[in-house]
Design an enzyme around this catalytic site. Structure first.
Site, PDB file in Angstrom:
ATOM      1  N   LYS A  76       2.016   7.863   2.333  1.00  0.00           N
ATOM      2  CA  LYS A  76       3.216   8.647   2.029  1.00  0.00           C
ATOM      3  C   LYS A  76       3.091   9.156   0.610  1.00  0.00           C
ATOM      4  O   LYS A  76       2.408   8.535  -0.219  1.00  0.00           O
ATOM      5  CB  LYS A  76       4.469   7.765   2.129  1.00  0.00           C
ATOM      6  CG  LYS A  76       5.737   8.543   2.303  1.00  0.00           C
ATOM      7  CD  LYS A  76       5.908   8.968   3.756  1.00  0.00           C
ATOM      8  CE  LYS A  76       7.172   9.737   4.012  1.00  0.00           C
ATOM      9  NZ  LYS A  76       7.402   9.904   5.447  1.00  0.00           N
ATOM     10  N   SER A 117       1.550  15.754  14.736  1.00  0.00           N
ATOM     11  CA  SER A 117       0.627  15.988  13.617  1.00  0.00           C
ATOM     12  C   SER A 117      -0.804  15.613  14.038  1.00  0.00           C
ATOM     13  O   SER A 117      -1.772  16.271  13.662  1.00  0.00           O
ATOM     14  CB  SER A 117       1.014  15.132  12.407  1.00  0.00           C
ATOM     15  OG  SER A 117       1.988  15.779  11.635  1.00  0.00           O
ATOM     16  N   ASP A 123       0.084   4.749  19.257  1.00  0.00           N
ATOM     17  CA  ASP A 123      -1.367   4.872  19.465  1.00  0.00           C
ATOM     18  C   ASP A 123      -1.943   6.144  18.848  1.00  0.00           C
ATOM     19  O   ASP A 123      -2.698   6.877  19.503  1.00  0.00           O
ATOM     20  CB  ASP A 123      -1.709   4.813  20.966  1.00  0.00           C
ATOM     21  CG  ASP A 123      -1.503   3.422  21.531  1.00  0.00           C
ATOM     22  OD1 ASP A 123      -1.718   2.450  20.788  1.00  0.00           O
ATOM     23  OD2 ASP A 123      -1.109   3.304  22.702  1.00  0.00           O
ATOM     24  N   LYS A 137       4.187   2.786  12.566  1.00  0.00           N
ATOM     25  CA  LYS A 137       4.557   3.875  13.471  1.00  0.00           C
ATOM     26  C   LYS A 137       3.331   4.396  14.233  1.00  0.00           C
ATOM     27  O   LYS A 137       3.345   4.562  15.442  1.00  0.00           O
ATOM     28  CB  LYS A 137       5.132   4.995  12.615  1.00  0.00           C
ATOM     29  CG  LYS A 137       6.147   5.845  13.244  1.00  0.00           C
ATOM     30  CD  LYS A 137       6.692   6.852  12.234  1.00  0.00           C
ATOM     31  CE  LYS A 137       7.555   6.217  11.171  1.00  0.00           C
ATOM     32  NZ  LYS A 137       8.188   7.200  10.290  1.00  0.00           N
ATOM     33  N   HIS A 164      -7.107   0.798   7.831  1.00  0.00           N
ATOM     34  CA  HIS A 164      -7.811   0.226   8.984  1.00  0.00           C
ATOM     35  C   HIS A 164      -8.223   1.320   9.960  1.00  0.00           C
ATOM     36  O   HIS A 164      -9.113   1.127  10.783  1.00  0.00           O
ATOM     37  CB  HIS A 164      -6.934  -0.817   9.687  1.00  0.00           C
ATOM     38  CG  HIS A 164      -5.766  -0.238  10.414  1.00  0.00           C
ATOM     39  ND1 HIS A 164      -4.677   0.285   9.763  1.00  0.00           N
ATOM     40  CD2 HIS A 164      -5.535  -0.060  11.741  1.00  0.00           C
ATOM     41  CE1 HIS A 164      -3.819   0.753  10.662  1.00  0.00           C
ATOM     42  NE2 HIS A 164      -4.313   0.558  11.864  1.00  0.00           N
ATOM     43  N   ARG A 165      -7.546   2.477   9.868  1.00  0.00           N
ATOM     44  CA  ARG A 165      -7.967   3.675  10.602  1.00  0.00           C
ATOM     45  C   ARG A 165      -7.968   4.803   9.585  1.00  0.00           C
ATOM     46  O   ARG A 165      -7.114   4.841   8.694  1.00  0.00           O
ATOM     47  CB  ARG A 165      -6.956   4.032  11.687  1.00  0.00           C
ATOM     48  CG  ARG A 165      -6.862   3.036  12.797  1.00  0.00           C
ATOM     49  CD  ARG A 165      -7.511   3.603  14.059  1.00  0.00           C
ATOM     50  NE  ARG A 165      -7.197   2.803  15.212  1.00  0.00           N
ATOM     51  CZ  ARG A 165      -7.905   1.751  15.606  1.00  0.00           C
ATOM     52  NH1 ARG A 165      -8.946   1.349  14.899  1.00  0.00           N
ATOM     53  NH2 ARG A 165      -7.576   1.088  16.690  1.00  0.00           N
ATOM     54  N   LYS A 202      -2.256   8.816   6.909  1.00  0.00           N
ATOM     55  CA  LYS A 202      -1.390   9.946   7.271  1.00  0.00           C
ATOM     56  C   LYS A 202       0.037   9.670   6.866  1.00  0.00           C
ATOM     57  O   LYS A 202       0.530   8.566   7.038  1.00  0.00           O
ATOM     58  CB  LYS A 202      -1.456  10.101   8.807  1.00  0.00           C
ATOM     59  CG  LYS A 202      -0.767  11.289   9.348  1.00  0.00           C
ATOM     60  CD  LYS A 202      -1.720  12.449   9.486  1.00  0.00           C
ATOM     61  CE  LYS A 202      -1.046  13.737   9.789  1.00  0.00           C
ATOM     62  NZ  LYS A 202      -0.225  14.304   8.719  1.00  0.00           N
TER      63      LYS A 202
HETATM   64  P1  NAD Z   1      15.351  17.761   5.562  1.00  0.00           P
HETATM   65  O1  NAD Z   1      15.136  17.858   4.110  1.00  0.00           O
HETATM   66  O2  NAD Z   1      14.959  18.887   6.440  1.00  0.00           O
HETATM   67  O3  NAD Z   1      16.912  17.456   5.858  1.00  0.00           O
HETATM   68  C1  NAD Z   1      17.587  16.401   5.266  1.00  0.00           C
HETATM   69  C2  NAD Z   1      19.067  16.449   5.665  1.00  0.00           C
HETATM   70  O4  NAD Z   1      19.714  15.292   5.122  1.00  0.00           O
HETATM   71  C3  NAD Z   1      19.817  17.668   5.088  1.00  0.00           C
HETATM   72  O5  NAD Z   1      20.790  18.094   6.019  1.00  0.00           O
HETATM   73  C4  NAD Z   1      20.511  17.088   3.862  1.00  0.00           C
HETATM   74  O6  NAD Z   1      21.688  17.786   3.487  1.00  0.00           O
HETATM   75  C5  NAD Z   1      20.845  15.696   4.336  1.00  0.00           C
HETATM   76  N1  NAD Z   1      21.019  14.763   3.224  1.00  0.00           N
HETATM   77  C6  NAD Z   1      20.244  14.620   2.124  1.00  0.00           C
HETATM   78  N2  NAD Z   1      20.769  13.688   1.310  1.00  0.00           N
HETATM   79  C7  NAD Z   1      21.888  13.233   1.928  1.00  0.00           C
HETATM   80  C8  NAD Z   1      22.879  12.268   1.575  1.00  0.00           C
HETATM   81  N3  NAD Z   1      22.837  11.593   0.429  1.00  0.00           N
HETATM   82  N4  NAD Z   1      23.888  12.048   2.444  1.00  0.00           N
HETATM   83  C9  NAD Z   1      23.964  12.735   3.609  1.00  0.00           C
HETATM   84  N5  NAD Z   1      23.064  13.671   3.986  1.00  0.00           N
HETATM   85  C10 NAD Z   1      22.050  13.904   3.149  1.00  0.00           C
HETATM   86  O7  NAD Z   1      14.617  16.397   5.990  1.00  0.00           O
HETATM   87  P2  NAD Z   1      14.069  16.004   7.433  1.00  0.00           P
HETATM   88  O8  NAD Z   1      12.652  16.416   7.526  1.00  0.00           O
HETATM   89  O9  NAD Z   1      15.038  16.424   8.467  1.00  0.00           O
HETATM   90  O10 NAD Z   1      14.054  14.406   7.322  1.00  0.00           O
HETATM   91  C11 NAD Z   1      15.213  13.621   7.571  1.00  0.00           C
HETATM   92  C12 NAD Z   1      14.804  12.167   7.760  1.00  0.00           C
HETATM   93  O11 NAD Z   1      13.868  12.059   8.842  1.00  0.00           O
HETATM   94  C13 NAD Z   1      14.124  11.502   6.568  1.00  0.00           C
HETATM   95  O12 NAD Z   1      14.490  10.142   6.523  1.00  0.00           O
HETATM   96  C14 NAD Z   1      12.655  11.603   6.906  1.00  0.00           C
HETATM   97  O13 NAD Z   1      11.873  10.609   6.267  1.00  0.00           O
HETATM   98  C15 NAD Z   1      12.705  11.382   8.399  1.00  0.00           C
HETATM   99  N6  NAD Z   1      11.536  11.905   9.109  1.00  0.00           N
HETATM  100  C16 NAD Z   1      11.213  13.229   9.053  1.00  0.00           C
HETATM  101  C17 NAD Z   1      10.090  13.687   9.737  1.00  0.00           C
HETATM  102  C18 NAD Z   1       9.715  15.147   9.786  1.00  0.00           C
HETATM  103  O14 NAD Z   1       8.825  15.499  10.566  1.00  0.00           O
HETATM  104  N7  NAD Z   1      10.340  16.021   9.032  1.00  0.00           N
HETATM  105  C19 NAD Z   1       9.288  12.775  10.452  1.00  0.00           C
HETATM  106  C20 NAD Z   1       9.661  11.432  10.510  1.00  0.00           C
HETATM  107  C21 NAD Z   1      10.789  11.009   9.823  1.00  0.00           C
END
Ligand code: NAD
Length: 479
Positions: free
Chosen positions: A113, A370, A106, A101, A72-73, A77
């Site tokens: 994904k 982003s 906005d 999200k 829709h936009r 992303k």
């Molecule tokens: P990352 O890979 O940098 O770090 C992940 C961390 O989780 C590590 O410390 C790892 O050891 C730990 N981990 C992995 N599996 C695990 C398990 N089974 N039990 C316990 N710990 C575990 O990832 P990230 O970028 O920090 O992302 C973390 C979460 O945040 C994810 O759910 C991701 O979707 C969400 N997220 C990330 C971003 C971003 O900008 N990176 C944005 C929005 C949401």
């Protein structure tokens, strides 16, 4: 009533089903055409690919996905995830969360994904580069990447380096595009990235929690009072998001980080962990175990059971479930990870009066910055470059005028602080803070206006659905 263990065994952990249930709960309170709601909920397109990569004289086949939940936009992303646990349903669900999200903060994107099913830690850097470049080539081939089409970003298991490889591969395969750098965000600053993006999701979590703490009457219902100073925080995940949340909450808000866990276990110290020391120790040893500043926690989920005021799941989905929810001892769950709480556990926490700040709002900082990076790439100029000096000249004149009128001199240190114009990172953080504040207030007001919504998560979904529905209704549907 079922026993905890039996109920836990029967719990549906499919993330697509979980997000659909969350959507339905909010949709049931809304007066929108049934067909429109079905369209908003559906995942519009999924590209599944198997591709070979050659390592020396052997070939390995990888499975990858890229889902576009809603166009829709445009562009759509969303991050790219490298994990052995990646499935199509998970990618579709995470794409849906991206749509909601973006609407909540906005940001004018649809949700997407992607992911590849492998553990990057088991491969060398050169091998990960090959896998990343080949996956990008598959996306280019099927038109699932491009500045106006679909723009990836980092997620679990990926970071700046992978984004730089993606940008470079896209540029090589579609030469001559002046806007190529806008095909992916989360790049290193030296490769078209933006200052503050790496920290953005953690920053957004900090700003979201700070905002929640401004509404004292709301907090009282959950047994919370006062400010963030001295609050005990436990964090699951010490990657990009978890590390930055720990750092900012301890250094800037005076929180005490009492426990941190990762995939191999964790560490606890009721007096507070030193985050810089822990981060250095992790870099040196590859893990948290044996950290001299705390006591070891053996399992990856033990950290969730640490007694605290704020529990921040920042690792992956389905961590707080019916199996462990009754052992969780916190007043607030601040969902930095996507989908960390199952619906059963969510219901139980709500019944127990635990405040939950939902993922679709709280981790939107990454996509917000982003968006800033994408606009920077399209405008081909760093934020602040044009106005910083002018701003400083105006401030200087103002200080001189104040000195003339009062007959007093401003001290050097104060003068320097007053004169400093905004750098890119200042502008990024201020834009992010404003976005997180506005979004929280909108969700809160939606909840106050319609108590049937019941909690912040359902209210956040309602806000998102309203915005996406408006967009569909204004645009119409292409015949
Ligand atoms: P990352 O890979 O940098 O770090 C992940 C961390 O989780 C590590 O410390 C790892 O050891 C730990 N981990 C992995 N599996 C695990 C398990 N089974 N039990 C316990 N710990 C575990 O990832 P990230 O970028 O920090 O992302 C973390 C979460 O945040 C994810 O759910 C991701 O979707 C969400 N997220 C990330 C971003 C971003 O900008 N990176 C944005 C929005 C949401």
């Amino acid at each position: 009533m079922q026993t905890g263990t039996r109920a836990a065994a029967q719990e549906d952990l499919n993330l697509w089903n979980i997000v659909s249930r969350q959507f339905d709960r909010a949709a049931a309170t809304m007066d929108l055409p049934e067909g429109l709601l079905r369209q908003i909920k559906a995942c519009n397109a999924v590209y599944y690919v198997q591709f070979p990569v050659r390592f020396g004289d052997r070939y390995e086949i990888f499975e990858g996905w890229r889902a576009e939940h809603s166009q829709h936009r445009k562009p759509t992303k969303g991050g790219i995830r490298y994990s052995e646990m990646v499935t199509q349903d998970e990618i579709m669900a995470l794409a849906a969360l991206m749509t909601y999200k973006c609407a909540i903060v906005d940001v004018p994107f649809g949700g997407s994904k992607g992911g590849i099913c492998f553990n990057p830690k088991k491969y060398t850097r050169d091998q990960v580069e090959k896998i990343t470049r080949r996956y990008t080539a598959e996306l280019v081939r099927k038109n699932f990447i491009g500045p106006g089409i679909n723009v990836p970003a980092p997620d679990l298991g990926t970071g700046e380096q992978e984004m730089a490889w993606i940008a470079d591969t896209f540029e090589a395969l579609t030469p001559g595009h002046v806007d190529s750098l806008a095909s992916v965000t989360g790049k290193p600053v030296t490769q078209g990235g933006i200052r503050g993006r790496k920290e953005a999701t953690g920053r957004g979590v900090q700003y979201g929690i700070r905002e929640a703490f401004k509404h004292k009457a709301d907090l009282k219902k959950f047994g919370l009072s006062g400010g963030l100073e001295g609050k005990r925080v436990a964090i699951q995940g010490f990657g990009n998001v978890g590390y930055h949340v720990a750092k900012f909450l301890s250094e800037e808000d005076g929180c005490r980080i009492v426990a941190i866990g990762d995939v191999a276990g964790g560490v606890i110290n009721r007096d507070g962990l030193n985050i810089n020391h822990l981060s250095e120790y992790r870099d040196m040893t590859g893990g948290l175990k044996g950290f001299p500043g705390g006591k070891d926690l053996p399992g990856p989920r033990d950290v969730l059971e640490a007694e605290c005021d704020i529990l921040v799941p920042a690792a992956l989905e389905n961590q707080i479930t019916l199996e462990n929810v009754d052992r969780i001892r916190t007043k607030m769950v601040a969902e930095a990870a996507n989908g960390p709480t199952t619906p059963g556990a969510d219901e139980r926490l709500n019944q127990r009066g635990v405040m939950i700040i939902p993922d679709i709002y709280l981790n939107a900082g990454g996509v917000t910055v982003s968006y800033f990076e994408w606009t920077k790439n399209l405008s081909h100029i760093r934020y602040g470059r044009m106005e910083k000096r002018l701003d400083e000249i105006y401030r200087d004149r103002l200080v001189q005028t104040i000195e003339q009128v009062t007959g007093r001199t401003v001290a050097d240190k104060q003068r320097r602080e007053l004169l400093k114009g905004a750098d890119e990172v200042d502008l990024v953080n201020s834009g992010l803070e404003g976005s997180m504040q506005n979004a929280y207030r909108e969700i809160r007001e939606a909840l106050l206006a319609d108590p049937r919504l019941g909690d912040l998560r359902t209210a956040a979904f309602a806000v998102a659905i309203t915005k996406v529905a408006r967009s569909y209704m204004e645009l119409g549907v292409f015949p």
